[in-house]
Scaffold this motif. Structure first.
Motif, PDB file in Angstrom:
ATOM      1  N   MET A  75       6.552 -11.971  41.716  1.00 12.01           N
ATOM      2  CA  MET A  75       5.965 -11.648  40.429  1.00 12.01           C
ATOM      3  C   MET A  75       4.536 -11.169  40.644  1.00 12.01           C
ATOM      4  O   MET A  75       3.839 -11.680  41.504  1.00 12.01           O
ATOM      5  N   LYS A  76       4.153 -10.227  39.828  1.00 11.08           N
ATOM      6  CA  LYS A  76       2.825  -9.642  39.963  1.00 11.08           C
ATOM      7  C   LYS A  76       2.214  -9.428  38.579  1.00 11.08           C
ATOM      8  O   LYS A  76       2.906  -8.981  37.651  1.00 11.08           O
ATOM      9  N   LYS A  77       0.936  -9.734  38.447  1.00 11.49           N
ATOM     10  CA  LYS A  77       0.235  -9.429  37.204  1.00 11.49           C
ATOM     11  C   LYS A  77      -0.082  -7.938  37.188  1.00 11.49           C
ATOM     12  O   LYS A  77      -0.568  -7.387  38.165  1.00 11.49           O
ATOM     13  N   PHE A  78       0.224  -7.300  36.064  1.00 10.88           N
ATOM     14  CA  PHE A  78      -0.067  -5.884  35.931  1.00 10.88           C
ATOM     15  C   PHE A  78      -1.562  -5.634  35.773  1.00 10.88           C
ATOM     16  O   PHE A  78      -2.259  -6.408  35.100  1.00 10.88           O
ATOM     17  N   SER A  79      -2.051  -4.556  36.340  1.00 13.72           N
ATOM     18  CA  SER A  79      -3.364  -4.050  35.971  1.00 13.72           C
ATOM     19  C   SER A  79      -3.212  -3.435  34.577  1.00 13.72           C
ATOM     20  O   SER A  79      -2.082  -3.186  34.121  1.00 13.72           O
ATOM     21  N   ASN A  80      -4.306  -3.164  33.905  1.00 14.47           N
ATOM     22  CA  ASN A  80      -4.226  -2.532  32.588  1.00 14.47           C
ATOM     23  C   ASN A  80      -3.487  -1.196  32.668  1.00 14.47           C
ATOM     24  O   ASN A  80      -2.658  -0.881  31.811  1.00 14.47           O
ATOM     25  N   THR A  81      -3.768  -0.428  33.701  1.00 12.84           N
ATOM     26  CA  THR A  81      -3.124   0.871  33.880  1.00 12.84           C
ATOM     27  C   THR A  81      -1.617   0.711  34.075  1.00 12.84           C
ATOM     28  O   THR A  81      -0.820   1.446  33.486  1.00 12.84           O
ATOM     29  N   GLU A  82      -1.217  -0.263  34.879  1.00 13.48           N
ATOM     30  CA  GLU A  82       0.211  -0.505  35.117  1.00 13.48           C
ATOM     31  C   GLU A  82       0.915  -0.935  33.828  1.00 13.48           C
ATOM     32  O   GLU A  82       2.019  -0.473  33.531  1.00 13.48           O
ATOM     33  N   LEU A  83       0.267  -1.809  33.074  1.00 12.59           N
ATOM     34  CA  LEU A  83       0.868  -2.284  31.832  1.00 12.59           C
ATOM     35  C   LEU A  83       1.072  -1.122  30.861  1.00 12.59           C
ATOM     36  O   LEU A  83       2.149  -0.975  30.267  1.00 12.59           O
ATOM     37  N   LEU A  84       0.071  -0.282  30.717  1.00  8.88           N
ATOM     38  CA  LEU A  84       0.195   0.855  29.797  1.00  8.88           C
ATOM     39  C   LEU A  84       1.266   1.833  30.259  1.00  8.88           C
ATOM     40  O   LEU A  84       1.978   2.423  29.438  1.00  8.88           O
ATOM     41  N   LYS A  85       1.421   1.985  31.549  1.00  8.61           N
ATOM     42  CA  LYS A  85       2.471   2.853  32.087  1.00  8.61           C
ATOM     43  C   LYS A  85       3.852   2.277  31.766  1.00  8.61           C
ATOM     44  O   LYS A  85       4.755   3.007  31.334  1.00  8.61           O
ATOM     45  N   VAL A  86       4.033   0.978  31.952  1.00  8.30           N
ATOM     46  CA  VAL A  86       5.301   0.333  31.624  1.00  8.30           C
ATOM     47  C   VAL A  86       5.570   0.460  30.127  1.00  8.30           C
ATOM     48  O   VAL A  86       6.694   0.731  29.703  1.00  8.30           O
ATOM     49  N   TYR A  87       4.530   0.290  29.324  1.00  9.64           N
ATOM     50  CA  TYR A  87       4.671   0.448  27.870  1.00  9.64           C
ATOM     51  C   TYR A  87       5.220   1.837  27.544  1.00  9.64           C
ATOM     52  O   TYR A  87       6.210   1.976  26.826  1.00  9.64           O
ATOM     53  N   LYS A  88       4.573   2.863  28.059  1.00 11.52           N
ATOM     54  CA  LYS A  88       4.946   4.252  27.740  1.00 11.52           C
ATOM     55  C   LYS A  88       6.312   4.650  28.285  1.00 11.52           C
ATOM     56  O   LYS A  88       7.069   5.355  27.633  1.00 11.52           O
ATOM     57  N   GLU A  89       6.605   4.218  29.498  1.00 13.43           N
ATOM     58  CA  GLU A  89       7.811   4.694  30.172  1.00 13.43           C
ATOM     59  C   GLU A  89       9.042   3.824  29.948  1.00 13.43           C
ATOM     60  O   GLU A  89      10.161   4.301  30.103  1.00 13.43           O
ATOM     61  N   ARG A  90       8.839   2.557  29.603  1.00 11.85           N
ATOM     62  CA  ARG A  90       9.990   1.658  29.510  1.00 11.85           C
ATOM     63  C   ARG A  90      10.095   0.919  28.182  1.00 11.85           C
ATOM     64  O   ARG A  90      11.129   0.934  27.537  1.00 11.85           O
ATOM     65  N   LEU A  91       9.027   0.244  27.797  1.00  7.55           N
ATOM     66  CA  LEU A  91       9.088  -0.656  26.648  1.00  7.55           C
ATOM     67  C   LEU A  91       9.510   0.068  25.376  1.00  7.55           C
ATOM     68  O   LEU A  91      10.312  -0.452  24.604  1.00  7.55           O
ATOM     69  N   VAL A  92       8.992   1.264  25.153  1.00  7.90           N
ATOM     70  CA  VAL A  92       9.298   1.978  23.912  1.00  7.90           C
ATOM     71  C   VAL A  92      10.782   2.303  23.780  1.00  7.90           C
ATOM     72  O   VAL A  92      11.256   2.604  22.680  1.00  7.90           O
ATOM     73  N   ASN A  93      11.531   2.211  24.871  1.00  8.28           N
ATOM     74  CA  ASN A  93      12.970   2.471  24.833  1.00  8.28           C
ATOM     75  C   ASN A  93      13.797   1.200  24.677  1.00  8.28           C
ATOM     76  O   ASN A  93      15.021   1.277  24.580  1.00  8.28           O
ATOM     77  N   GLU A  94      13.162   0.045  24.669  1.00  6.86           N
ATOM     78  CA  GLU A  94      13.878  -1.232  24.652  1.00  6.86           C
ATOM     79  C   GLU A  94      13.883  -1.944  23.300  1.00  6.86           C
ATOM     80  O   GLU A  94      14.644  -2.883  23.115  1.00  6.86           O
ATOM     81  N   PHE A  95      13.020  -1.545  22.377  1.00  2.00           N
ATOM     82  CA  PHE A  95      12.874  -2.279  21.123  1.00  2.00           C
ATOM     83  C   PHE A  95      13.039  -1.348  19.934  1.00  2.00           C
ATOM     84  O   PHE A  95      12.843  -0.136  20.045  1.00  2.00           O
ATOM     85  N   HIS A  96      13.379  -1.934  18.789  1.00  5.36           N
ATOM     86  CA  HIS A  96      13.421  -1.171  17.546  1.00  5.36           C
ATOM     87  C   HIS A  96      12.010  -0.660  17.246  1.00  5.36           C
ATOM     88  O   HIS A  96      11.022  -1.337  17.558  1.00  5.36           O
ATOM     89  N   ASN A  97      11.924   0.499  16.628  1.00  5.77           N
ATOM     90  CA  ASN A  97      10.616   1.107  16.330  1.00  5.77           C
ATOM     91  C   ASN A  97       9.677   0.169  15.587  1.00  5.77           C
ATOM     92  O   ASN A  97       8.477   0.135  15.873  1.00  5.77           O
ATOM     93  N   GLU A  98      10.214  -0.605  14.635  1.00  6.27           N
ATOM     94  CA  GLU A  98       9.350  -1.486  13.842  1.00  6.27           C
ATOM     95  C   GLU A  98       8.781  -2.646  14.659  1.00  6.27           C
ATOM     96  O   GLU A  98       7.855  -3.315  14.237  1.00  6.27           O
ATOM     97  N   GLU A  99       9.324  -2.872  15.853  1.00  7.28           N
ATOM     98  CA  GLU A  99       8.825  -3.950  16.704  1.00  7.28           C
ATOM     99  C   GLU A  99       7.804  -3.471  17.738  1.00  7.28           C
ATOM    100  O   GLU A  99       7.177  -4.292  18.405  1.00  7.28           O
ATOM    101  N   ILE A 100       7.650  -2.186  17.871  1.00  3.57           N
ATOM    102  CA  ILE A 100       6.764  -1.650  18.912  1.00  3.57           C
ATOM    103  C   ILE A 100       5.354  -1.479  18.356  1.00  3.57           C
ATOM    104  O   ILE A 100       5.142  -0.748  17.395  1.00  3.57           O
ATOM    105  N   LYS A 101       4.435  -2.171  18.974  1.00  3.46           N
ATOM    106  CA  LYS A 101       3.037  -2.056  18.569  1.00  3.46           C
ATOM    107  C   LYS A 101       2.479  -0.713  19.046  1.00  3.46           C
ATOM    108  O   LYS A 101       2.885  -0.215  20.096  1.00  3.46           O
ATOM    109  N   PRO A 102       1.556  -0.140  18.295  1.00  3.29           N
ATOM    110  CA  PRO A 102       0.982   1.150  18.696  1.00  3.29           C
ATOM    111  C   PRO A 102       0.268   1.066  20.046  1.00  3.29           C
ATOM    112  O   PRO A 102      -0.367   0.057  20.375  1.00  3.29           O
ATOM    113  N   TYR A 103       0.381   2.136  20.791  1.00  2.09           N
ATOM    114  CA  TYR A 103      -0.252   2.243  22.110  1.00  2.09           C
ATOM    115  C   TYR A 103      -1.738   1.912  22.032  1.00  2.09           C
ATOM    116  O   TYR A 103      -2.267   1.174  22.871  1.00  2.09           O
ATOM    117  N   GLU A 104      -2.437   2.461  21.051  1.00  5.67           N
ATOM    118  CA  GLU A 104      -3.882   2.244  20.926  1.00  5.67           C
ATOM    119  C   GLU A 104      -4.223   0.771  20.710  1.00  5.67           C
ATOM    120  O   GLU A 104      -5.247   0.290  21.182  1.00  5.67           O
TER     121      GLU A 104
END
Length: 187
Positions: A1-30
């Motif tokens: 297990m590894k703690k994400f850097s801020n850059t890594e977390l935002l990359k996972v958000y953009k590339e993966r997380l947005v495809n895993e949850f309903h739109n109403e559950e996804i918090k804005p990137y900003e």
């Protein structure tokens, strides 16, 4: 297990997380970016041979005894093989400075169809199996209804969970949203 850097977390958000949850559950990137900059948000990844198997985003705030599991994903090809349980156990260990981990799970009573109901019930069973306890706390966040479960070795009191959850929601969304768009209650 590894703690994400801020850059890594935002990359996972953009590339993966947005495809895993309903739109109403996804918090804005900003919002995620702002919380990271304020040190109120963090993420961890579980890897197998440099391949991301699972990831979790957590929200914290100074006046909460608990940390909230905001997003939790096991990549589809690794589901059902024990990675989810292993990762949740490791997350609990690295967050021991908190009284426990709060989990929001979509309330099965508000499923939109049979498949959604099965999905919600399966998630609840997974969390039960991994030592998250049901609380008498429920929340509604921008219309999405959640049951609140908690992973802790301590006894917990609903009022403490409500207080912590309200503090975390305030960090995430601000006081105006907390007053108008979010409900946290004991049932």
């Amino acid at each position: 297990m590894k703690k994400f850097s801020n850059t890594e977390l935002l990359k996972v958000y953009k590339e993966r997380l947005v495809n895993e949850f309903h739109n109403e559950e996804i918090k804005p990137y900003e919002l995620i970016k702002k919380l990271l900059e304020e040190d109120k948000y963090m993420g961890y990844g579980l890897y197998e041979d440099d391949k991301l198997v699972a990831y979790a985003f957590l929200c914290k705030c100074d006046d909460s005894e608990y940390i909230m599991l905001d997003y939790y994903v096991v990549e589809s090809e690794f589901r059902g093989s024990g990675y989810g349980s292993k990762f949740l156990s490791e997350l609990y260990e690295v967050t021991k400075s908190y009284k426990g981990i709060i989990g929001e799970i979509e309330d099965p009573n508000y499923a939109v169809d049979k498949d959604d109901l099965e999905y919600r019930e399966k998630r609840i069973k997974f969390y039960e199996k991994n030592k998250l306890y049901h609380t008498n706390v429920r929340s509604s966040v921008f219309g999405v209804k959640y049951i609140i479960m908690i992973m802790t070795n301590d006894e917990f009191i609903g009022e403490q969970v409500v207080k912590s959850l309200r503090s975390i929601y305030n960090e995430l969304f601000g006081i105006e949203a907390l007053d108008k768009q979010i409900e946290v209650s004991i049932v």
